[in-house]
Design an enzyme around this catalytic site. Structure first.
Site, mmCIF file in Angstrom:
data_model
loop_
_atom_site.group_PDB
_atom_site.id
_atom_site.type_symbol
_atom_site.label_atom_id
_atom_site.label_comp_id
_atom_site.label_asym_id
_atom_site.label_seq_id
_atom_site.Cartn_x
_atom_site.Cartn_y
_atom_site.Cartn_z
ATOM 1 N N HIS A 191 0.806 -1.221 0.000
ATOM 2 C CA HIS A 191 0.000 0.000 0.000
ATOM 3 C C HIS A 191 0.835 1.264 0.000
ATOM 4 O O HIS A 191 0.406 2.290 -0.519
ATOM 5 C CB HIS A 191 -1.007 -0.025 1.155
ATOM 6 C CG HIS A 191 -2.154 -0.923 0.842
ATOM 7 N ND1 HIS A 191 -2.198 -2.220 1.278
ATOM 8 C CD2 HIS A 191 -3.246 -0.733 0.071
ATOM 9 C CE1 HIS A 191 -3.292 -2.787 0.802
ATOM 10 N NE2 HIS A 191 -3.943 -1.912 0.071
ATOM 11 N N ARG A 334 -15.425 2.129 -1.373
ATOM 12 C CA ARG A 334 -15.190 0.852 -0.694
ATOM 13 C C ARG A 334 -15.249 1.077 0.810
ATOM 14 O O ARG A 334 -14.647 2.034 1.323
ATOM 15 C CB ARG A 334 -13.817 0.293 -1.077
ATOM 16 C CG ARG A 334 -13.512 -1.007 -0.344
ATOM 17 C CD ARG A 334 -12.255 -1.649 -0.820
ATOM 18 N NE ARG A 334 -11.068 -0.963 -0.334
ATOM 19 C CZ ARG A 334 -9.833 -1.317 -0.652
ATOM 20 N NH1 ARG A 334 -9.629 -2.324 -1.500
ATOM 21 N NH2 ARG A 334 -8.794 -0.673 -0.173
ATOM 22 N N GLU A 433 -11.292 -11.043 -3.946
ATOM 23 C CA GLU A 433 -9.849 -11.029 -3.718
ATOM 24 C C GLU A 433 -9.395 -12.177 -2.817
ATOM 25 O O GLU A 433 -8.263 -12.205 -2.359
ATOM 26 C CB GLU A 433 -9.376 -9.668 -3.181
ATOM 27 C CG GLU A 433 -10.263 -9.036 -2.150
ATOM 28 C CD GLU A 433 -9.897 -7.580 -1.828
ATOM 29 O OE1 GLU A 433 -8.859 -7.088 -2.265
ATOM 30 O OE2 GLU A 433 -10.696 -6.955 -1.102
ATOM 31 N N ASN A 456 -4.481 -7.530 -6.448
ATOM 32 C CA ASN A 456 -3.312 -7.484 -5.543
ATOM 33 C C ASN A 456 -3.462 -8.549 -4.460
ATOM 34 O O ASN A 456 -2.545 -9.329 -4.196
ATOM 35 C CB ASN A 456 -3.192 -6.114 -4.872
ATOM 36 C CG ASN A 456 -3.255 -4.987 -5.864
ATOM 37 O OD1 ASN A 456 -2.927 -5.182 -7.025
ATOM 38 N ND2 ASN A 456 -3.692 -3.821 -5.434
ATOM 39 N N ASP A 457 -4.629 -8.562 -3.842
ATOM 40 C CA ASP A 457 -4.839 -9.561 -2.797
ATOM 41 C C ASP A 457 -5.147 -10.926 -3.391
ATOM 42 O O ASP A 457 -4.745 -11.948 -2.850
ATOM 43 C CB ASP A 457 -5.964 -9.113 -1.853
ATOM 44 C CG ASP A 457 -5.442 -8.147 -0.810
ATOM 45 O OD1 ASP A 457 -4.368 -8.419 -0.246
ATOM 46 O OD2 ASP A 457 -6.083 -7.107 -0.589
ATOM 47 N N ARG A 467 2.252 -9.872 -0.727
ATOM 48 C CA ARG A 467 2.385 -8.821 -1.749
ATOM 49 C C ARG A 467 3.419 -7.766 -1.370
ATOM 50 O O ARG A 467 3.870 -6.995 -2.220
ATOM 51 C CB ARG A 467 1.017 -8.165 -2.007
ATOM 52 C CG ARG A 467 0.436 -7.482 -0.808
ATOM 53 C CD ARG A 467 -1.027 -7.109 -0.998
ATOM 54 N NE ARG A 467 -1.208 -5.766 -1.469
ATOM 55 C CZ ARG A 467 -2.381 -5.160 -1.587
ATOM 56 N NH1 ARG A 467 -3.496 -5.807 -1.279
ATOM 57 N NH2 ARG A 467 -2.481 -3.942 -2.009
ATOM 58 N N CYS A 504 -9.987 -3.780 -10.075
ATOM 59 C CA CYS A 504 -9.418 -2.549 -9.525
ATOM 60 C C CYS A 504 -8.054 -2.803 -8.902
ATOM 61 O O CYS A 504 -7.498 -1.922 -8.254
ATOM 62 C CB CYS A 504 -10.379 -1.891 -8.541
ATOM 63 S SG CYS A 504 -10.743 -2.919 -7.116
HETATM 64 C C1 PEP Z 1 -6.542 -5.349 -4.352
HETATM 65 O O1 PEP Z 1 -6.341 -6.104 -3.397
HETATM 66 O O2 PEP Z 1 -6.241 -5.621 -5.524
HETATM 67 C C2 PEP Z 1 -7.168 -4.028 -4.137
HETATM 68 C C3 PEP Z 1 -7.502 -3.267 -5.141
HETATM 69 O O3 PEP Z 1 -7.315 -3.601 -2.848
HETATM 70 P P1 PEP Z 1 -6.089 -3.071 -1.961
HETATM 71 O O4 PEP Z 1 -4.897 -2.899 -2.864
HETATM 72 O O5 PEP Z 1 -6.502 -1.784 -1.350
HETATM 73 O O6 PEP Z 1 -5.913 -4.177 -0.982
HETATM 74 MG MG MG Z 2 -7.284 -5.735 -1.470
#
Ligand code: PEP
Ligand code: MG
Length: 580
Positions: A191, A334, A433, A456-457, A467, A504
């Site tokens: 993040h 979200r 996710e 990502n998750d 990650r 996303c």
């Molecule tokens: C993800 O996990 O891909 C996502 C968009 O949420 P975040 O990156 O905030 O965990």
């Molecule tokens: Mg996520």
């Protein structure tokens, strides 16, 4: 000249001076002193406490009346601890009786406090030891002259190098002088990297050992495309970097020319290209880059760097300002996705062994029903101002979705009863996710208004690859066949139920993956807004028919490396000019 290689975490090239922030490595040495030196050590301790107090008071005065003044209570807490005479008296007594130096004595006082706090049953009170530690660390740094605990830029072009930079650090730092970031840990989808991209701060992560070298103040080039950090660059390297920086800026400028054209393929397939945002200022940049709305508003940023949760009214005002910035386009908000690498002050998960698998995201919200309802009501109220969608993070199955929706219905009834306006048909979608959500997608789809895949998750949990772990970057594989199969399964489930399939996660903004996402039939891609023009440029040169062929071929391979080499070959032969 010395070149360090890491992970390209945020694009762009900057030239500046390194400032090392070494908060991890405060080493305290204890040594014996003679009886005649004790008085001087006690004076040194007193002076350090007073200097720390003066520095905090001046920081407090600087922040008062700024946008950060909501967080002043943190400084007040630290000032209160400093004002407690016992800290001085107990440490002075250790110096006198134990005949050791002031730093050693202060460290012993800290150990004593630690064991006292550990015995406290109440988890919240027990964790207050963090504030005591912070204050004592500040005094120690004042004594040792290592005053690096606050990330403050020097005047001019500062590149911060640190073992770790947290999302909270990035939000707090004065970004008017900080032009780039280098960290020893972290990955592209951690993040902190996502926020660095949001603030357009070029960054390189995973640069091992950079803080242990004596490079403070050295001239440096951070190349967030290549993932390199060049310290003391030679003239030729310096000139070459400047040239690359100009070329990049020119290309970005050229790409902006298409910002108002539709995101449509040559054969007429339209996709929604939207932006991911964290703070209201970013809403405007989504539109400036040609986005048609926000596909992911990460609200947790509003909950960070503070101890109390924001009240409904504050949330309403913040979300409303985002809505106004994005209008007339839709805004997807979200709900709180705290936990993992986004820790909130004073929350129980700070002490979890494994925060990525802990009480986070929707689980946390469902555990704090009242706080969750405040957020839901704030979002509902904003839905009366324009098109707003609500999105629940990290849904693992139907039970969680139903519980979240039941609370949403409760909030709707309460608002309706109070005569407060909101959109009765607000869409409530979910993030996919977690692998269980992929497997359950066919059952989740009829009960959700849209799906948005958080790659990502999803990649992290599907491949069991942290990650944020720089040592695992090569295993974080968006093109792994298991990931591609998951994406396909989710799109098919969504379309069978007649709902939109969106992405996303960071995969959406990387042009390399576009042919696959297009071929699979995604309806919407949401990404860091600076990526929108480039993705649109390439999309406008593709055909959906060609992408379907590419994706069919990709599904015949059994490893990520095979998929990648095929995909790169296709891109070189069809779209080379668009991808350079
Ligand atoms: C993800 O996990 O891909 C996502 C968009 O949420 P975040 O990156 O905030 O965990
Ligand atoms: Mg996520």
């Amino acid at each position: 000249m010395r070149v360090f290689t890491g992970i390209a975490a945020s694009p762009g090239i900057v030239v500046g001076r390194l400032k090392l922030v070494d908060r991890q490595r405060l080493s305290v040495t204890e040594y014996p002193i003679g009886a005649d030196a004790a008085a001087a050590e006690i004076i040194r301790l007193k002076v350090a406490i007073e200097t720390t107090r003066a520095a905090l008071e001046s920081l407090r005065a600087d922040l008062d009346g700024t946008t950060c003044d909501d967080h002043l209570f943190i400084i007040d807490t630290h000032l209160l601890i400093l004002a407690d005479e016992r800290l001085f008296v107990e440490t002075a007594s250790i110096i006198e009786t134990g005949l050791i130096n002031a730093e050693g004595a202060l460290n012993r006082t800290l150990q004593k406090y630690r064991s006292t706090f550990e015995a406290i049953e109440d988890a919240y009170l027990r964790e207050r030891i963090n504030d005591v530690e912070t204050v004592i660390e500040k005094i120690l740094r004042t004594m040792t002259g290592e005053n690096h605990d606050v990330i403050e830029p020097e005047e001019g072009q500062t590149v911060i190098a640190a073992h770790e930079i947290t999302p909270a650090d990035i939000l707090q730092m004065d970004r008017s002088h900080i032009i780039g970031l280098v960290t020893e840990i972290g990955g592209r989808t951690s993040h902190a990297s996502i926020l660095a991209r949001a603030f357009q701060l070029p960054a390189v992560a995973g640069v091992e050992g950079i803080t242990s070298l004596l490079l403070d103040g050295a001239p440096v080039i951070v190349d967030g495309f290549e993932g390199t950090v060049t310290v003391n660059p030679e003239r030729a390297t310096f000139l070459d970097s400047l040239q690359r920086k100009r070329r990049y800026e020119y290309r970005e400028f050229e790409l902006l020319k298409i910002k108002d054209l539709p995101a449509e393929t040559l054969d007429g397939y339209r996709m929604q290209l939207k932006g991911n945002v964290e703070i209201p200022e970013e809403g405007v940049s989504v539109l400036n880059y040609g986005g048609t709305g926000v596909g992911l508003y990460r609200t947790e940023i509003l909950f960070m760097n503070r101890r109390e949760m924001p009240e409904e009214e504050e949330q309403f005002l913040t979300y409303a300002s985002m809505q106004m910035a994005v209008a007339p386009h839709p805004l997807t908000i979200r709900t709180l996705d705290a936990g993992g690498d986004k820790l909130l002050d004073g929350m129980p998960h700070l002490t979890e062994q494994n925060p990525a698998l802990g009480v986070r995201a929707i689980r946390l919200s469902l555990n704090m029903r009242d706080e969750f309802k405040k957020q839901l009501r704030a979002i509902l109220r904003v839905s009366s101002l324009g098109t707003v969608r609500i999105m629940f993070p990290m849904i693992s199955g139907l039970d969680e979705l139903r519980r979240a929706k039941a609370l949403l219905e409760e909030c709707k009834s309460e608002l309706a009863l109070a005569g407060v306006p909101f959109d009765r048909h607000i869409q409530a979608g979910i993030m996919i996710e977690i692998p269980s959500a992929v497997l359950m997608a066919d059952l989740l789809a009829p009960e959700a208004d849209f799906f948005s895949i958080g790659t990502n998750d999803l990649i992290q949990y599907t491949l069991a690859v942290d990650r944020s772990n720089e040592h695992l970057a090569e295993f974080f594989q968006p093109l792994h066949p298991a990931v591609l199969r998951s994406l396909r399964r989710v799109v098919e489930a969504a379309h069978t139920a007649g709902i939109d399939a969106c992405i996303c996660g960071e995969m959406a903004g990387d042009p390399l993956y576009l042919p696959i996402l297009l071929g699979l039939g995604f309806d919407e891609l949401s990404m860091g807004s600076a990526s929108i023009p480039r993705v649109k440029h390439i999309l406008r040169r593709c055909t959906r028919a060609q992408a379907i062929v590419i994706v069919a071929a990709c599904s015949t391979f059994s490893t990520a490396a095979e998929v990648e080499s095929y995909l790169k070959g296709e891109i070189t032969s069809h779209f080379a000019e668009s991808f350079d």
